[in-house]
Design a protein around this motif. Structure first.
Motif, PDB file in Angstrom:
ATOM      1  N   UNK A   1       0.860  -1.177   0.000  1.00 46.58           N
ATOM      2  CA  UNK A   1       0.000   0.000   0.000  1.00 46.58           C
ATOM      3  C   UNK A   1       0.899   1.231   0.000  1.00 46.58           C
ATOM      4  N   UNK A   2       0.734   2.088  -0.998  1.00 47.98           N
ATOM      5  CA  UNK A   2       1.623   3.234  -1.178  1.00 47.98           C
ATOM      6  C   UNK A   2       0.843   4.543  -1.052  1.00 47.98           C
ATOM      7  N   UNK A   3       1.255   5.356  -0.099  1.00 53.53           N
ATOM      8  CA  UNK A   3       0.707   6.693   0.103  1.00 53.53           C
ATOM      9  C   UNK A   3       1.498   7.630  -0.794  1.00 53.53           C
ATOM     10  N   UNK A   4       0.840   8.221  -1.779  1.00 54.45           N
ATOM     11  CA  UNK A   4       1.535   9.060  -2.762  1.00 54.45           C
ATOM     12  C   UNK A   4       1.413  10.558  -2.462  1.00 54.45           C
ATOM     13  N   UNK A   5       0.910  10.892  -1.269  1.00 51.70           N
ATOM     14  CA  UNK A   5       0.783  12.301  -0.886  1.00 51.70           C
ATOM     15  C   UNK A   5       2.135  12.878  -0.483  1.00 51.70           C
ATOM     16  N   UNK A   6       2.168  14.160  -0.226  1.00 49.96           N
ATOM     17  CA  UNK A   6       3.393  14.844   0.171  1.00 49.96           C
ATOM     18  C   UNK A   6       3.784  14.559   1.615  1.00 49.96           C
ATOM     19  N   UNK A   7       4.945  15.089   2.002  1.00 52.26           N
ATOM     20  CA  UNK A   7       5.504  14.842   3.332  1.00 52.26           C
ATOM     21  C   UNK A   7       4.607  15.329   4.468  1.00 52.26           C
ATOM     22  N   UNK A   8       4.038  16.525   4.322  1.00 50.70           N
ATOM     23  CA  UNK A   8       3.192  17.064   5.398  1.00 50.70           C
ATOM     24  C   UNK A   8       1.937  16.224   5.583  1.00 50.70           C
ATOM     25  N   UNK A   9       1.362  15.747   4.500  1.00 47.33           N
ATOM     26  CA  UNK A   9       0.172  14.895   4.598  1.00 47.33           C
ATOM     27  C   UNK A   9       0.520  13.591   5.304  1.00 47.33           C
ATOM     28  N   UNK A  10       1.643  12.991   4.916  1.00 46.87           N
ATOM     29  CA  UNK A  10       2.103  11.740   5.544  1.00 46.87           C
ATOM     30  C   UNK A  10       2.296  11.939   7.048  1.00 46.87           C
ATOM     31  N   UNK A  11       2.924  13.048   7.431  1.00 48.86           N
ATOM     32  CA  UNK A  11       3.178  13.319   8.848  1.00 48.86           C
ATOM     33  C   UNK A  11       1.881  13.518   9.623  1.00 48.86           C
ATOM     34  N   UNK A  12       0.879  14.100   8.975  1.00 56.50           N
ATOM     35  CA  UNK A  12      -0.402  14.353   9.639  1.00 56.50           C
ATOM     36  C   UNK A  12      -1.115  13.055   9.983  1.00 56.50           C
ATOM     37  N   UNK A  13      -1.036  12.079   9.097  1.00 62.72           N
ATOM     38  CA  UNK A  13      -1.678  10.801   9.336  1.00 62.72           C
ATOM     39  C   UNK A  13      -1.613   9.942   8.100  1.00 62.72           C
ATOM     40  N   UNK A  14      -1.555   8.633   8.317  1.00 59.32           N
ATOM     41  CA  UNK A  14      -1.471   7.694   7.202  1.00 59.32           C
ATOM     42  C   UNK A  14      -2.057   6.364   7.607  1.00 59.32           C
ATOM     43  N   UNK A  15      -2.244   5.517   6.621  1.00 56.63           N
ATOM     44  CA  UNK A  15      -2.787   4.183   6.843  1.00 56.63           C
ATOM     45  C   UNK A  15      -1.693   3.310   7.443  1.00 56.63           C
ATOM     46  N   UNK A  16      -2.057   2.577   8.475  1.00 57.18           N
ATOM     47  CA  UNK A  16      -1.113   1.661   9.112  1.00 57.18           C
ATOM     48  C   UNK A  16      -0.641   0.640   8.073  1.00 57.18           C
ATOM     49  N   UNK A  17       0.662   0.496   7.969  1.00 52.79           N
ATOM     50  CA  UNK A  17       1.247  -0.448   7.029  1.00 52.79           C
ATOM     51  C   UNK A  17       1.593   0.131   5.674  1.00 52.79           C
TER      52      UNK A  17
ATOM     53  N   UNK B   1      -7.684   1.627  10.696  1.00 54.66           N
ATOM     54  CA  UNK B   1      -6.543   2.092  11.503  1.00 54.66           C
ATOM     55  C   UNK B   1      -5.636   3.089  10.771  1.00 54.66           C
ATOM     56  N   UNK B   2      -5.311   4.170  11.483  1.00 54.22           N
ATOM     57  CA  UNK B   2      -4.378   5.185  10.992  1.00 54.22           C
ATOM     58  C   UNK B   2      -3.379   5.499  12.091  1.00 54.22           C
ATOM     59  N   UNK B   3      -2.307   6.145  11.680  1.00 53.63           N
ATOM     60  CA  UNK B   3      -1.272   6.515  12.636  1.00 53.63           C
ATOM     61  C   UNK B   3      -0.551   7.758  12.133  1.00 53.63           C
ATOM     62  N   UNK B   4       0.228   8.356  13.019  1.00 50.90           N
ATOM     63  CA  UNK B   4       1.186   9.384  12.632  1.00 50.90           C
ATOM     64  C   UNK B   4       2.480   9.080  13.367  1.00 50.90           C
ATOM     65  N   UNK B   5       3.416  10.002  13.396  1.00 51.36           N
ATOM     66  CA  UNK B   5       4.705   9.724  14.018  1.00 51.36           C
ATOM     67  C   UNK B   5       4.610   9.480  15.523  1.00 51.36           C
ATOM     68  N   UNK B   6       3.538   9.935  16.145  1.00 44.35           N
ATOM     69  CA  UNK B   6       3.353   9.734  17.584  1.00 44.35           C
ATOM     70  C   UNK B   6       2.673   8.407  17.909  1.00 44.35           C
ATOM     71  N   UNK B   7       2.082   7.755  16.914  1.00 43.34           N
ATOM     72  CA  UNK B   7       1.423   6.475  17.159  1.00 43.34           C
ATOM     73  C   UNK B   7       0.028   6.418  16.564  1.00 43.34           C
ATOM     74  N   UNK B   8      -0.805   5.487  17.044  1.00 46.46           N
ATOM     75  CA  UNK B   8      -2.158   5.311  16.498  1.00 46.46           C
ATOM     76  C   UNK B   8      -3.021   6.558  16.692  1.00 46.46           C
ATOM     77  N   UNK B   9      -3.873   6.814  15.707  1.00 46.22           N
ATOM     78  CA  UNK B   9      -4.831   7.914  15.790  1.00 46.22           C
ATOM     79  C   UNK B   9      -6.200   7.337  16.159  1.00 46.22           C
ATOM     80  N   UNK B  10      -7.076   8.166  16.749  1.00 50.56           N
ATOM     81  CA  UNK B  10      -8.410   7.668  17.134  1.00 50.56           C
ATOM     82  C   UNK B  10      -9.196   7.183  15.920  1.00 50.56           C
ATOM     83  N   UNK B  11      -9.947   6.131  16.132  1.00 50.56           N
ATOM     84  CA  UNK B  11     -10.786   5.590  15.058  1.00 50.56           C
ATOM     85  C   UNK B  11     -12.205   6.117  15.242  1.00 50.56           C
TER      86      UNK B  11
END
Length: 136
Positions: A33-49, A113-123
């Motif tokens: 699974x590839x997130x093709x968004x920019x760096x700021x979007x990735x840092x904000x939150x992404x799909x686990x894995x 499930x989503x996460x950011x650099x701090x860990x899991x985000x609320x579902x």
């Protein structure tokens, strides 16, 4: 009728959705699974894995991917075409690729499930995108 069959068959061959990707992950299916968004979007939150490769960088980073493993790309939402650009880049390089329609937005709205650099985000589960069952 034949035009409709051809059209919808092609769409299903090249698109998937958050529910099907989550089910594939849970079933242990082999896909990347590839997130093709920019760096700021990735840092904000992404799909686990997910793996982060902005769509513009795909040609330069293609060696990181096994051509035998299917790729699924996603961007922000139905209003974002970066997923299509990323899927095109993978396809042009000979990879089996599908775009996850709805993108990160619908993944989140379906409570996957989503996460950011701090860990899991609320579902959260959005009743406008799925059946939400309340248990009493």
């Amino acid at each position: 009728m034949t035009d409709a069959i051809t059209y919808f068959s092609a769409r299903l061959a090249h698109e998937t959705d958050p529910s099907d990707v989550y089910a594939a992950q849970r079933a242990g299916e082999d896909l990347v699974l590839v997130d093709v968004r920019g760096d700021e979007a990735w840092a904000q939150g992404r799909i686990v894995g997910a793996v982060h490769v902005p769509y513009r960088d795909i040609p330069d980073r293609i060696a990181e991917f096994d051509p035998a493993i299917p790729v699924v790309v996603y961007c922000w939402s139905p209003g974002c075409n970066a997923g299509s650009k990323g899927a095109l880049a993978f396809a042009q390089l000979g990879y089996s690729v599908r775009e996850m329609i709805g993108g990160y937005e619908y993944w989140v709205r379906e409570g996957q499930p989503t996460e950011n650099n701090e860990g899991p985000l609320p579902r959260t589960f959005d009743p406008l995108t799925m059946v939400v069952r309340l248990w009493s």
